[in-house]
Design an enzyme around this catalytic site. Structure first.
Site, short mmCIF file in Angstrom:
data_model
loop_
_atom_site.label_atom_id
_atom_site.label_comp_id
_atom_site.label_asym_id
_atom_site.label_seq_id
_atom_site.Cartn_x
_atom_site.Cartn_y
_atom_site.Cartn_z
N ASN A 177 17.34 -36.98 -23.54
CA ASN A 177 18.64 -37.58 -23.25
C ASN A 177 18.43 -38.90 -22.51
O ASN A 177 17.58 -39.00 -21.61
CB ASN A 177 19.48 -36.64 -22.39
CG ASN A 177 20.86 -37.23 -22.09
OD1 ASN A 177 21.75 -37.22 -22.94
ND2 ASN A 177 21.03 -37.77 -20.90
N ILE A 180 22.78 -43.72 -18.19
CA ILE A 180 22.79 -44.76 -17.17
C ILE A 180 23.46 -44.17 -15.93
O ILE A 180 24.66 -43.89 -15.94
CB ILE A 180 23.57 -46.01 -17.62
CG1 ILE A 180 23.09 -46.49 -18.99
CG2 ILE A 180 23.46 -47.11 -16.57
CD1 ILE A 180 21.72 -47.09 -19.01
N ARG A 182 23.68 -44.65 -11.58
CA ARG A 182 23.29 -45.51 -10.47
C ARG A 182 22.40 -44.73 -9.51
O ARG A 182 22.52 -43.51 -9.36
CB ARG A 182 24.53 -46.07 -9.76
CG ARG A 182 25.25 -45.09 -8.88
CD ARG A 182 26.50 -45.72 -8.29
NE ARG A 182 27.07 -44.89 -7.24
CZ ARG A 182 28.30 -45.01 -6.79
NH1 ARG A 182 29.11 -45.92 -7.31
NH2 ARG A 182 28.74 -44.22 -5.82
N ARG A 194 22.65 -40.39 -8.79
CA ARG A 194 24.06 -40.03 -8.85
C ARG A 194 24.47 -39.78 -10.31
O ARG A 194 24.93 -40.66 -11.02
CB ARG A 194 24.93 -41.14 -8.24
CG ARG A 194 26.40 -40.78 -8.19
CD ARG A 194 27.26 -42.00 -7.91
NE ARG A 194 28.64 -41.73 -8.22
CZ ARG A 194 29.18 -41.77 -9.43
NH1 ARG A 194 28.43 -42.06 -10.48
NH2 ARG A 194 30.46 -41.51 -9.61
N TRP A 195 24.30 -38.52 -10.72
CA TRP A 195 24.81 -38.16 -12.04
C TRP A 195 25.86 -37.08 -11.85
O TRP A 195 25.71 -36.15 -11.07
CB TRP A 195 23.71 -37.71 -12.99
CG TRP A 195 22.77 -36.65 -12.49
CD1 TRP A 195 22.99 -35.65 -11.59
CD2 TRP A 195 21.41 -36.48 -12.93
NE1 TRP A 195 21.89 -34.87 -11.43
CE2 TRP A 195 20.90 -35.35 -12.24
CE3 TRP A 195 20.58 -37.15 -13.84
CZ2 TRP A 195 19.59 -34.89 -12.42
CZ3 TRP A 195 19.29 -36.69 -14.01
CH2 TRP A 195 18.80 -35.58 -13.32
N ARG A 199 27.50 -34.96 -17.15
CA ARG A 199 26.68 -35.93 -17.86
C ARG A 199 25.40 -35.29 -18.38
O ARG A 199 24.90 -34.31 -17.82
CB ARG A 199 26.36 -37.11 -16.95
CG ARG A 199 27.58 -37.87 -16.44
CD ARG A 199 28.32 -38.58 -17.56
NE ARG A 199 27.52 -39.62 -18.18
CZ ARG A 199 27.43 -40.86 -17.72
NH1 ARG A 199 28.09 -41.23 -16.63
NH2 ARG A 199 26.70 -41.75 -18.36
N ASP A 292 32.59 -50.03 -6.77
CA ASP A 292 32.39 -49.58 -8.14
C ASP A 292 33.31 -50.31 -9.11
O ASP A 292 34.05 -51.21 -8.72
CB ASP A 292 32.59 -48.06 -8.24
CG ASP A 292 31.69 -47.43 -9.26
OD1 ASP A 292 31.88 -47.69 -10.46
OD2 ASP A 292 30.77 -46.68 -8.87
#
EC number: 4.1.1.98
Length: 492
Positions: A177, A180, A182, A194-195, A199, A292
């Site tokens: 997988n 993107i 951060r 930070r997922w 995701r 953000d």
């Protein structure tokens, strides 16, 4: 034009005047954001900061690439398309791959063979030696502070890796997988990953952790690779197709991969920089706050810590970065371009849809406007609920406005006209409670859970109203043609 790596793409952009080199010393701390933001708002070029400087005034060893996808045209170029409109052809291919139709006959079957052959011939090519491993830092040599990681906004808690292409694999999956996410810098070899829980990378990690509660989880982060691979990671690729395979289809050549030195994960062989490492069981850290794509600083939260065990890179690598903030920013521009990919996907599922638009002012995905050929009472409500549920990308869309096909969804004047003349606020508003909402949406009642609103701004059919519906004013075509012919003589 097809690009085998990031440097190919940079060279083409520079040749066409779509990339500018900045020789003047510029700091990654706030200054790059200020410059990139001004250039992006002016629809200007990609930027290569050749002399990024540290807080003490000394120079970083690596240039910073910013604003790479700062216009929809550059996004299209990166995906191998001649223009933004050509992105719909990519969407048509994805729509077919997502839900292939049985051939309508022998001729139709043979017409599909070249596409299928191309897809399956694009399996990645794994090589033993790769440019991305020309230089290797291991152990005590690993030092993320030597990379010109951007500190984007004044109240950001720390520098932030923004364009890291994160590579993971679940315990039951053959395909890898790409995502993107951060990553906050918290130490010379530590980043906060930070997922969000839904995701792909987070799902892979959760599955692995259930089966291997005490085993470190391998992760790789790619910084700077060919545009097809980068953009493949943010495109709704069918689950049956790997992002690497899709990138090969865009590029017209197989994606070259190399096995990581410390794990079985595979990364683009011609990447600029690769971070190899693990997430240790139960190691988390407080992440944020950061400015953000909403235009606000978001809330803090605990996320897994990525321990970088090794950094590999090319000779003279380029660090790829961006910033996110109030639209327009680079994610908003990506949203405008990828909008064209989404349209055929939606039309495949709902043939009555004539156009679909994600206004960049809506933070790329929080509002959508859909036009349709209405066929029966209640039809607009079917379309809005279908859009919410069909693609994962629209799970967080808070507002959907549905209009008739005589309304241009990309013209706010027409959309507002339809809303104010074809809607009753009580009858034509759909409110849904307790639905998934973006973690960054502080307006929701609780984190990650909130409401959605659908606005049916279509003309109403019998069953939806008992009143005579208004007829749209239209000009007399013959008069229009006549006035066109004498317009130049009127002195206007």
């Amino acid at each position: 034009m097809k690009y085998k790596d990031l440097r190919d793409f940079i060279a083409m952009l520079e040749q066409q005047g779509k990339l500018k080199r900045v020789a003047h010393p510029v700091s990654p701390h706030l200054e790059m954001t200020e410059i990139a933001d001004r250039v992006l708002r002016a629809e200007g070029p990609a930027l290569l900061f050749e002399n990024p400087v540290k807080p003490d005034g000394t120079r970083y060893d690596y240039p910073v690439l910013a604003n790479l996808f700062g216009t929809p045209e550059r996004v299209a170029m990166g995906m191998g398309a001649d223009s933004v409109s050509k992105l719909r052809e990519i969407g048509q291919t994805l729509a077919y791959l997502k839900e292939p139709e049985p051939p309508k006959g022998i001729k139709d079957a043979f017409s599909k063979l070249p596409l299928l052959k191309d897809i399956w011939s694009m399996a990645p090519n794994v090589v033993k030696n790769a440019p991305c491993q020309e230089i290797v830092w291991e152990g005590e040599d690993v030092d993320l502070y030597q990379l010109p990681i951007q500190h984007c906004w004044p109240e950001d808690v720390a520098p932030l890796v923004t364009w890291g292409l994160t590579v993971t694999r679940g315990p039951h999956k053959k395909r890898q997988n790409l995502g993107i996410y951060r990553q906050q810098l918290i130490g010379k070899n530590k980043l906060v990953m930070r997922w969000l829980s839904h995701r792909g990378g987070a799902l892979d990690y959760q599955e692995f952790r259930k089966l291997n509660p005490d085993t470190p989880y391998p992760v790789a982060v790619v910084l700077g690779c060919d545009p097809s691979t980068i953009l493949g990671a943010v495109t709704p690729v069918p689950d049956t197709l790997s992002e690497y395979q899709f990138a090969g289809l865009l590029r017209g050549s197989r994606t070259e991969l190399v096995k990581c030195i410390g794990s079985d994960l595979q990364v683009p062989a011609r990447a600029e920089i690769v971070l190899e490492g693990v997430i240790h069981p139960n190691e988390t850290a407080l992440e944020g706050p950061y400015g953000d794509h909403t235009g606000y600083y978001n809330e803090q939260g605990h996320f897994p810590v990525f321990t970088v065990e090794r950094i590999t890179m090319r000779e003279n690598p380029i660090y790829h970065s961006t910033y996110t903030g109030k639209p327009p920013d680079e994610p908003a521009v990506l949203g405008v371009a990828l909008n064209e990919v989404f349209v055929p996907l939606l039309q495949k599922q709902f043939s009555e849809i004539t156009d679909f638009y994600l206004p960049p002012e809506g933070c790329s995905y929080r509002m959508a406007v859909v036009s349709m050929k209405k066929q029966y009472a209640g039809h607009a409500k079917r379309v809005m609920t279908g859009c919410w549920s069909f693609l994962r990308q629209f799970m967080y869309t808070k507002f959907i406005i549905v209009v008739d096909d005589d309304v241009n969804v990309r013209d706010w004047k027409e959309v507002i006209w339809a809303v104010t003349t074809r809607m009753d606020p009580v009858r034509d508003t759909v409110l849904v409670e307790n639905t998934p909402i973006d973690y960054l949406d502080f307006a929701s009642p609780v984190s990650g859970l909130g409401g959605k609103m659908g606005l049916d701004a279509t003309s109403k059919w019998p069953g939806e109203t008992d009143r005579e519906w208004g007829r749209v004013i239209k000009k007399d075509p013959a008069v229009t043609v006549k006035i066109d012919g004498i317009w130049g003589k009127l002195g206007l």
